[in-house]
Design an enzyme around this catalytic site. Structure first.
Site, PDB file in Angstrom:
ATOM      1  N   HIS A   1       0.841  -1.196   0.000  1.00 47.49           N
ATOM      2  CA  HIS A   1       0.000   0.000   0.000  1.00 47.49           C
ATOM      3  C   HIS A   1       0.870   1.237   0.000  1.00 47.49           C
ATOM      4  O   HIS A   1       2.044   1.199   0.402  1.00 47.49           O
ATOM      5  CB  HIS A   1      -0.919   0.018   1.231  1.00 47.49           C
ATOM      6  CG  HIS A   1      -0.213   0.323   2.526  1.00 47.49           C
ATOM      7  ND1 HIS A   1      -0.089   1.589   3.022  1.00 47.49           N
ATOM      8  CD2 HIS A   1       0.420  -0.498   3.414  1.00 47.49           C
ATOM      9  CE1 HIS A   1       0.578   1.558   4.169  1.00 47.49           C
ATOM     10  NE2 HIS A   1       0.901   0.304   4.427  1.00 47.49           N
ATOM     11  N   CYS A   2       0.312   2.342  -0.507  1.00 51.67           N
ATOM     12  CA  CYS A   2       0.970   3.633  -0.392  1.00 51.67           C
ATOM     13  C   CYS A   2       0.124   4.477   0.563  1.00 51.67           C
ATOM     14  O   CYS A   2      -0.556   3.930   1.429  1.00 51.67           O
ATOM     15  CB  CYS A   2       1.143   4.293  -1.749  1.00 51.67           C
ATOM     16  SG  CYS A   2      -0.399   4.582  -2.632  1.00 51.67           S
ATOM     17  N   MET A   3       0.103   5.783   0.409  1.00 48.13           N
ATOM     18  CA  MET A   3      -0.581   6.624   1.388  1.00 48.13           C
ATOM     19  C   MET A   3      -2.098   6.557   1.269  1.00 48.13           C
ATOM     20  O   MET A   3      -2.812   6.825   2.236  1.00 48.13           O
ATOM     21  CB  MET A   3      -0.121   8.082   1.234  1.00 48.13           C
ATOM     22  CG  MET A   3       1.315   8.310   1.651  1.00 48.13           C
ATOM     23  SD  MET A   3       1.760  10.042   1.600  1.00 48.13           S
ATOM     24  CE  MET A   3       0.772  10.704   2.941  1.00 48.13           C
ATOM     25  N   THR A   4      -2.606   6.200   0.087  1.00 44.47           N
ATOM     26  CA  THR A   4      -4.060   6.230  -0.083  1.00 44.47           C
ATOM     27  C   THR A   4      -4.632   5.002  -0.783  1.00 44.47           C
ATOM     28  O   THR A   4      -5.850   4.873  -0.873  1.00 44.47           O
ATOM     29  CB  THR A   4      -4.483   7.465  -0.905  1.00 44.47           C
ATOM     30  OG1 THR A   4      -3.797   7.444  -2.173  1.00 44.47           O
ATOM     31  CG2 THR A   4      -4.169   8.758  -0.174  1.00 44.47           C
ATOM     32  N   ARG A   5      -3.806   4.104  -1.290  1.00 46.63           N
ATOM     33  CA  ARG A   5      -4.355   3.000  -2.064  1.00 46.63           C
ATOM     34  C   ARG A   5      -3.690   1.663  -1.775  1.00 46.63           C
ATOM     35  O   ARG A   5      -2.489   1.598  -1.504  1.00 46.63           O
ATOM     36  CB  ARG A   5      -4.295   3.309  -3.560  1.00 46.63           C
ATOM     37  CG  ARG A   5      -2.923   3.586  -4.116  1.00 46.63           C
ATOM     38  CD  ARG A   5      -2.985   3.972  -5.595  1.00 46.63           C
ATOM     39  NE  ARG A   5      -3.216   5.389  -5.785  1.00 46.63           N
ATOM     40  CZ  ARG A   5      -3.520   5.950  -6.956  1.00 46.63           C
ATOM     41  NH1 ARG A   5      -3.634   5.206  -8.032  1.00 46.63           N
ATOM     42  NH2 ARG A   5      -3.710   7.244  -7.069  1.00 46.63           N
TER      43      ARG A   5
END
Length: 476
Positions: A38-42
């Site tokens: 995951h990254c910051m939003t997805r």
């Protein structure tokens, strides 16, 4: 109250489990998921057979703001709660015996797609690291703002302390990157950290300084034949990534040669020793050469035509976010900070976010009397979150429904990206692309700050006006 709190917590947990169950089913089952990061939003999920995934079902799940099939993976946009979703998904996968990385999972059909895999690895490595470096960068920016406005003295102990701890994050960035890279390359994270620590060894740094002071080459010869060039790897990210990749190849090789009874001791011993030696001898210098080469390419483009370069970067900013490849800019910007002490590209990222916000607020302005109050508030909220640096709700909830609005936002970002680079608006540390980051521009002077403020205001207004003029609500 205690019983009520427990019931509320259990209710939230059950709701999360239900949503993840629906998501897993929509992805073709737990066995179809071969990787999850995951990254910051997805959520970024690599699945064995994309034909088994249902995009419509995924979009219908409460909490899912959008879905993208791109770059050899499925990206599910969650927002700020993405880490909770990822942890819960990992727990479900571990409990089912289908943890990420199982060797008996189906072979990935996209293994041969080099570009897609590179983008997936870059996003997987830098997504989790961004909050740490953004936090340190914001601290540096706030200090610069307070110093520039004479709120605090640059010679004070307070500034010395906070500047020291924020700079340390960037110096030890290879360790942060190596830990994240170890998860991507599926190798022991702590041995990866040990290799990165070896690259930053104070003793080797002191030895290099002593040799240079004596006008000697900063080199050592190990075992009589292995040359070690003593380089400064503080803040170096490419050598760290290459080192962990090498570790992922060395570890299974030495493990296959060590007797079972000796594996707990000799596998980590050999993996660390061989990888660290090879890294400091060849892989590290190669990584530094690649970093310098990438910096040279970017600086050459800026020298040839700074205006055109800024326009292209700005124009493509929104679409790179849509396809989830915007993290590819992070190593370039970090490399620019390390090589030149400043970066011209991160301001364009902020301009792109404000352009998205401007277009979204224009859609809200046009639809506020023709749609439900709930829909109108969702659009307005998406515009506000874009101003704060989180653009996925605006992009996937609003702009992807209006092709012309996406174009007007991109055009506005391109125009002000060109202006930004031409005026040399820049940053001296990594920060999040948000209006809250504007004080960081003071580190390069008041004029730089004024240019940044005028840029974010101008791009928002231009995007708003263009969208209002050229986008009709029936252009879906």
């Amino acid at each position: 109250m205690g019983g009520f709190g427990k019931k509320a917590s259990a209710s939230k947990q059950n709701a999360m489990t239900e949503k993840l169950s629906l998501m897993i089913d929509a992805l073709g089952g737990i066995g179809n998921i071969s990787d999850a990061t995951h990254c910051m939003t997805r959520l970024r999920l690599k699945i064995a057979d994309q034909s088994k995934a249902s995009e419509e079902t995924l979009k219908s799940i409460k909490g899912v703001q959008g879905v993208v099939f791109a770059e050899g993976q499925i990206q599910i946009i969650i927002g700020v709660e993405v880490e909770k979703w990822h942890k819960a998904l990992q727990a479900i996968m571990a409990g089912s015996g289908a943890a990420v990385g199982d060797e008996d999972k189906p072979k990935d059909k996209d293994d041969g797609k080099l570009f897609q895999n590179v983008m997936r690895v870059v996003a997987g490595i830098f997504g989790p690291v961004v909050p740490a470096i953004a936090g340190a960068g914001m601290l540096m920016g706030l200090l610069s703002g307070l110093i520039a406005t004479n709120v605090i003295s640059e010679t004070s102990d307070t500034v010395y302390f906070f500047r020291s701890i924020s700079v340390a994050v960037f110096f030890f960035l290879p360790m942060l990157v190596s830990f994240s890279a170890a998860k991507m390359f599926r190798v022991n994270e702590y041995i990866a950290l040990a290799v990165a620590a070896a690259m930053l060894s104070p003793q080797l740094a002191d030895k290099a300084a002593a040799l240079k002071a004596a006008s000697d080459a900063a080199e050592l010869t190990v075992l009589g034949v292995v040359p070690i060039e003593l380089m400064n790897y503080g803040g170096a990210i490419v050598p760290a990534i290459l080192a962990v990749w090498l570790l992922s190849k060395v570890t299974p090789l030495v493990d296959s040669m060590v007797p079972t009874v000796a594996k707990p001791v000799f596998t980590p011993l050999l993996a660390f020793t061989v990888t660290a030696t090879a890294t400091l001898s060849a892989v590290g210098p190669l990584g530094m050469w690649l970093s310098n080469g990438a910096g040279w390419v970017v600086s050459s483009l800026l020298e040839i035509s700074p205006t055109l370069t800024g326009f292209v970067f700005g124009l493509t900013r929104p679409i790179t976010i849509v396809f989830g490849i915007h993290h590819s800019m992070t190593p370039i910007s970090l490399n620019n900070f390390a090589l030149y002490g400043k970066d011209l590209l991160m301001p364009i990222m902020c301009l792109g976010n404000l352009a998205i916000a401007g277009a979204t607020m224009a859609i809200w302005y046009k639809q506020r009397k023709s749609v439900s109050k709930e829909q109108s508030s969702i659009t307005a909220g998406s515009g506000v979150t874009a101003i704060l640096g989180i653009t996925e709700p605006a992009l996937f909830g609003v702009l992807t429904k209006y092709t012309k609005a996406m174009f007007t936002a991109s055009l506005a970002a391109g125009v002000f990206g060109a202006i930004s680079v031409t005026l040399d608006t820049h940053l001296t540390s990594y920060i999040l692309s948000s209006v809250f980051s504007l004080p960081a521009y003071l580190s390069a002077g008041t004029q730089n700050f004024i240019q940044a403020v005028m840029g974010v205001c101008g791009v928002f207004v231009l995007s708003f006006v263009l969208t209002t003029l050229f986008v009709k609500l029936d252009d879906e």
